[in-house]
Design a protein around this motif. Structure first.
Motif, PDB file in Angstrom:
ATOM      1  N   ASP A  66      73.027  83.735 -11.601  1.00 64.68           N
ATOM      2  CA  ASP A  66      73.039  83.099 -10.279  1.00 64.68           C
ATOM      3  C   ASP A  66      72.218  83.930  -9.304  1.00 64.68           C
ATOM      4  OD1 ASP A  66      74.678  81.103 -11.208  1.00 64.68           O
ATOM      5  OD2 ASP A  66      76.534  82.113 -10.604  1.00 64.68           O
ATOM      6  N   ARG A  67      71.575  83.213  -8.362  1.00 64.22           N
ATOM      7  CA  ARG A  67      70.693  83.880  -7.410  1.00 64.22           C
ATOM      8  C   ARG A  67      71.195  83.687  -5.988  1.00 64.22           C
ATOM      9  NH1 ARG A  67      66.528  85.798  -9.616  1.00 64.22           N
ATOM     10  NH2 ARG A  67      66.194  85.254 -11.803  1.00 64.22           N
ATOM     11  N   PRO A  68      71.105  84.755  -5.197  1.00 62.85           N
ATOM     12  CA  PRO A  68      71.479  84.606  -3.788  1.00 62.85           C
ATOM     13  C   PRO A  68      70.448  83.759  -3.065  1.00 62.85           C
ATOM     14  CG  PRO A  68      70.511  86.771  -4.162  1.00 62.85           C
ATOM     15  CD  PRO A  68      70.657  86.119  -5.508  1.00 62.85           C
ATOM     16  N   PRO A  69      70.801  83.175  -1.926  1.00 65.42           N
ATOM     17  CA  PRO A  69      69.819  82.377  -1.160  1.00 65.42           C
ATOM     18  C   PRO A  69      68.728  83.289  -0.610  1.00 65.42           C
ATOM     19  CG  PRO A  69      71.842  82.673   0.104  1.00 65.42           C
ATOM     20  CD  PRO A  69      72.123  83.190  -1.275  1.00 65.42           C
ATOM     21  N   PRO A  70      67.569  82.741  -0.332  1.00 70.56           N
ATOM     22  CA  PRO A  70      66.486  83.558   0.220  1.00 70.56           C
ATOM     23  C   PRO A  70      66.889  84.187   1.554  1.00 70.56           C
ATOM     24  CG  PRO A  70      65.650  81.445  -0.539  1.00 70.56           C
ATOM     25  CD  PRO A  70      67.145  81.348  -0.562  1.00 70.56           C
ATOM     26  N   ALA A  71      66.303  85.331   1.832  1.00 74.68           N
ATOM     27  CA  ALA A  71      66.469  85.964   3.136  1.00 74.68           C
ATOM     28  C   ALA A  71      65.412  85.419   4.087  1.00 74.68           C
ATOM     29  CB  ALA A  71      66.334  87.476   3.000  1.00 74.68           C
ATOM     30  N   GLU A  72      65.706  85.522   5.379  1.00 73.70           N
ATOM     31  CA  GLU A  72      64.756  85.037   6.378  1.00 73.70           C
ATOM     32  C   GLU A  72      64.522  86.106   7.422  1.00 73.70           C
ATOM     33  OE1 GLU A  72      65.212  81.275   8.158  1.00 73.70           O
ATOM     34  OE2 GLU A  72      65.656  80.204   6.296  1.00 73.70           O
ATOM     35  N   LEU A  73      63.295  86.181   7.908  1.00 77.04           N
ATOM     36  CA  LEU A  73      62.957  87.074   9.009  1.00 77.04           C
ATOM     37  C   LEU A  73      61.761  86.492   9.735  1.00 77.04           C
ATOM     38  CD1 LEU A  73      60.202  88.814   8.082  1.00 77.04           C
ATOM     39  CD2 LEU A  73      61.870  89.946   6.626  1.00 77.04           C
ATOM     40  N   THR A  74      61.476  87.087  10.884  1.00 76.71           N
ATOM     41  CA  THR A  74      60.314  86.674  11.659  1.00 76.71           C
ATOM     42  C   THR A  74      59.317  87.815  11.689  1.00 76.71           C
ATOM     43  OG1 THR A  74      61.636  85.193  13.036  1.00 76.71           O
ATOM     44  CG2 THR A  74      59.487  85.870  13.899  1.00 76.71           C
ATOM     45  N   LEU A  75      58.102  87.524  11.295  1.00 71.84           N
ATOM     46  CA  LEU A  75      57.051  88.538  11.227  1.00 71.84           C
ATOM     47  C   LEU A  75      56.302  88.577  12.556  1.00 71.84           C
ATOM     48  CD1 LEU A  75      55.543  90.548   9.307  1.00 71.84           C
ATOM     49  CD2 LEU A  75      53.985  88.669   8.786  1.00 71.84           C
ATOM     50  N   ALA A  76      56.394  89.722  13.230  1.00 76.44           N
ATOM     51  CA  ALA A  76      55.672  89.885  14.498  1.00 76.44           C
ATOM     52  C   ALA A  76      54.185  90.082  14.209  1.00 76.44           C
ATOM     53  CB  ALA A  76      56.231  91.081  15.271  1.00 76.44           C
TER      54      ALA A  76
END
Length: 535
Positions: free
Chosen positions: A460-470
């Motif tokens: 099983d895989r965790p959901p993708p991570a999210e971030l904002t690239l400055a």
């Protein structure tokens, strides 16, 4: 000790001048050279002088009744010291003591005993027998030592991990067998010449590439259409100067052995003026080493061919220049492992999708043509899958299923990012890979907090991570070949990478090149880097 038994050097140790003269006369008439000395002390001094000069007498005739040290004690002292232990000793005495003196002489290490006066024929026969026995023993011991050296060299050649390592091991063994500088060459199928030099020679300046091309031509000419091991001498005008002695021109004695299929010949080279008769069976032993070196070269040459195919695959599917990515500046670097190491399955990708730019950096576990082939399949699958759905989490799951179905024994790591050029939104899925590093133009670089299991395990895989690239940040993705070092904890290497990235100058290309300068030399694994920033 190479001459006839009747032309030996005999030391006569006797405190009686008349006896020394009589024994000397008998031996001289038989063709021996005689060294007369009057005491045990004088004998020890004379032997020391001769050892320093490079040679002992062939036999010592020692009176048992010497005034300063009896002949038995002198014999014990000689046999106890390695430099003189092989010197044959014949005791003699004019005193009739029955078998007692004979037994004492043999117990002290002597080879024979003479009761004098004796017939000249008996004296000469005893000396001949002592010399002959010593030569047989010494020759057998020398041959055993040289066969041991040969077997040690063959073991080193067979365990060599590269053609250059093999050539150096063979060159050192050749030098020890012949007592002269040695150079060993392996001519690969691609025409490349792999060279090894004995240690004493390797420290000096080496011949230029033109000399190596001359050697390659000579080897091709000498082995063309021939099978088996052969010896040949190349005159100095035809053999490049400098291989045996810096700047010096020598005739070269070559021992050439082709591999079993007749290709990739091996050449063991020594100066032709070397005294090849200094030890028994020199040419035969070097020929055996040449055959063993040729056999050991075959799997290494096959590896070179496989490595070339894998490297060609890598280069053909990992272009150094990427197509334009609107709104994003992307830079990639790929550096294959050192020539002594197999090519692995490192890869990168940057693809335009309907939802942004998809980037990937990964590594198929293992090092071989198989790993490179699986890498190509993963890249093709990624290109196909992202047309339907470019989400990194979905792609990781589908790549995992693909490996389980088509390559159930393969695993891979990969980090996938989907970047929206307009707003800088980034979705990241990580399958057992080094997480992306966020590198600001000023300030401290930090790893994104994203993890997950390897591809190919069906977990099983965790959901993708999210971030904002400055816009002031770069996103860096690398394979572990850049930093992983045997014996160093990966956490330590990751921190070293973070610190180096923090100190790197602005720009994506500058970031990649700085890290390669810091970590990318002579690595044991492939290196793939991808750096991006918003345009």
């Amino acid at each position: 000790m190479d001459g006839d038994d009747s032309e030996s050097t005999v030391m006569v140790v006797d405190d009686t001048a008349a006896s020394r003269y009589a024994l000397g006369a008998v031996l001289s008439r038989a063709g021996h050279s005689v060294i007369p000395v009057a005491s045990a002390g004088e004998a020890l001094v004379e032997l020391d002088v001769r050892l320093r000069a490079g040679g002992l007498p062939d036999v010592a005739l020692v009176d048992v009744g010497l005034p300063d040290m009896n002949g038995f004690e002198l014999c014990r002292r000689l046999k106890a010291q390695p430099p003189t232990a092989a010197l044959p000793v014949v005791h003699f005495s004019a005193v009739s003591a029955g078998p007692a003196y004979r037994c004492r002489g043999l117990d002290a290490g002597g080879e024979a005993y003479l009761a004098v006066p004796a017939e000249p024929e008996e004296i000469q026969a005893v000396v001949r027998a002592a010399v002959r026995g010593a030569r047989i023993r010494t020759g057998a011991e020398t041959l055993v030592r040289r066969l041991t050296l040969l077997s040690e060299t063959i073991a080193a050649v067979q365990t060599a991990r590269s053609l250059r390592e093999l050539a150096h091991a063979a060159a050192e063994g050749t030098a020890r067998l012949t007592g002269s500088p040695a150079a060993v060459f392996v001519l690969g199928e691609d025409g490349e010449l792999y060279r090894g030099l004995s240690r004493s020679r390797a420290r000096a300046a080496l011949p230029d590439p033109g000399a190596h091309e001359t050697v390659a031509r000579l080897i091709r000419h000498a082995t063309a259409g021939r099978t088996g091991v052969r010896h040949t001498v190349v005159p100095a005008p035809l053999w490049p100067a400098g291989f045996f002695r810096p700047g010096a021109s020598d005739d070269a004695h070559l021992v050439l052995a082709p591999a079993q299929d007749g290709r990739a010949p091996v050449c063991l080279a020594t100066p032709a003026h070397a005294d090849r008769g200094a030890a028994p069976n020199t040419d035969a032993l070097v020929a055996r080493l040449a055959r063993a070196t040729a056999l050991a070269a075959e799997p290494l040459l096959m590896y070179q061919a496989e490595r070339h195919v894998a490297l060609t695959l890598q280069h053909s599917f990992l272009p150094q220049q990427l197509p334009e990515m609107p709104g994003i500046d992307v830079v990639v670097r790929y550096v294959p492992a050192s020539r002594q190491t197999e090519i692995g399955g490192d890869f990168y990708a940057a693809l335009r999708t309907a939802d942004g730019v998809l980037t990937a950096v990964g590594d198929v576990v293992g090092h071989s043509l198989d790993a490179a082939t699986v890498m190509v399949e993963i890249r093709h699958a990624l290109r196909a899958y992202c047309v339907e759905d470019p989400d990194p989490g979905v792609l990781a799951a589908r790549l995992d299923q693909m490996l389980q179905h088509y390559h159930p024994d393969a695993t891979a790591t990969v980090c996938l990012t989907l970047v929206d050029p307009a707003g800088g939104r980034v979705r990241i899925a990580n399958a057992g890979h080094i997480p992306p590093l966020l590198v600001p133009d000023t300030g401290t670089a930090e790893y994104a907090e994203v993890a997950g299991p390897l591809l190919g395990l069906g977990l099983d895989r965790p959901p993708p991570a999210e971030l904002t690239l400055a816009r002031s940040h770069r996103l860096l993705m690398v394979t572990d070949g850049l930093i992983e070092t045997r014996g160093t904890d990966l956490a330590v290497s990751l921190e070293q990478l973070r610190a180096a990235a923090t100190a790197a100058p602005p720009g994506t290309a500058a970031l990649c090149d700085t890290l390669l300068d810091c970590f990318g030399r002579d690595r044991e694994d492939d290196i793939a880097l991808l750096a991006l920033r918003l345009g």
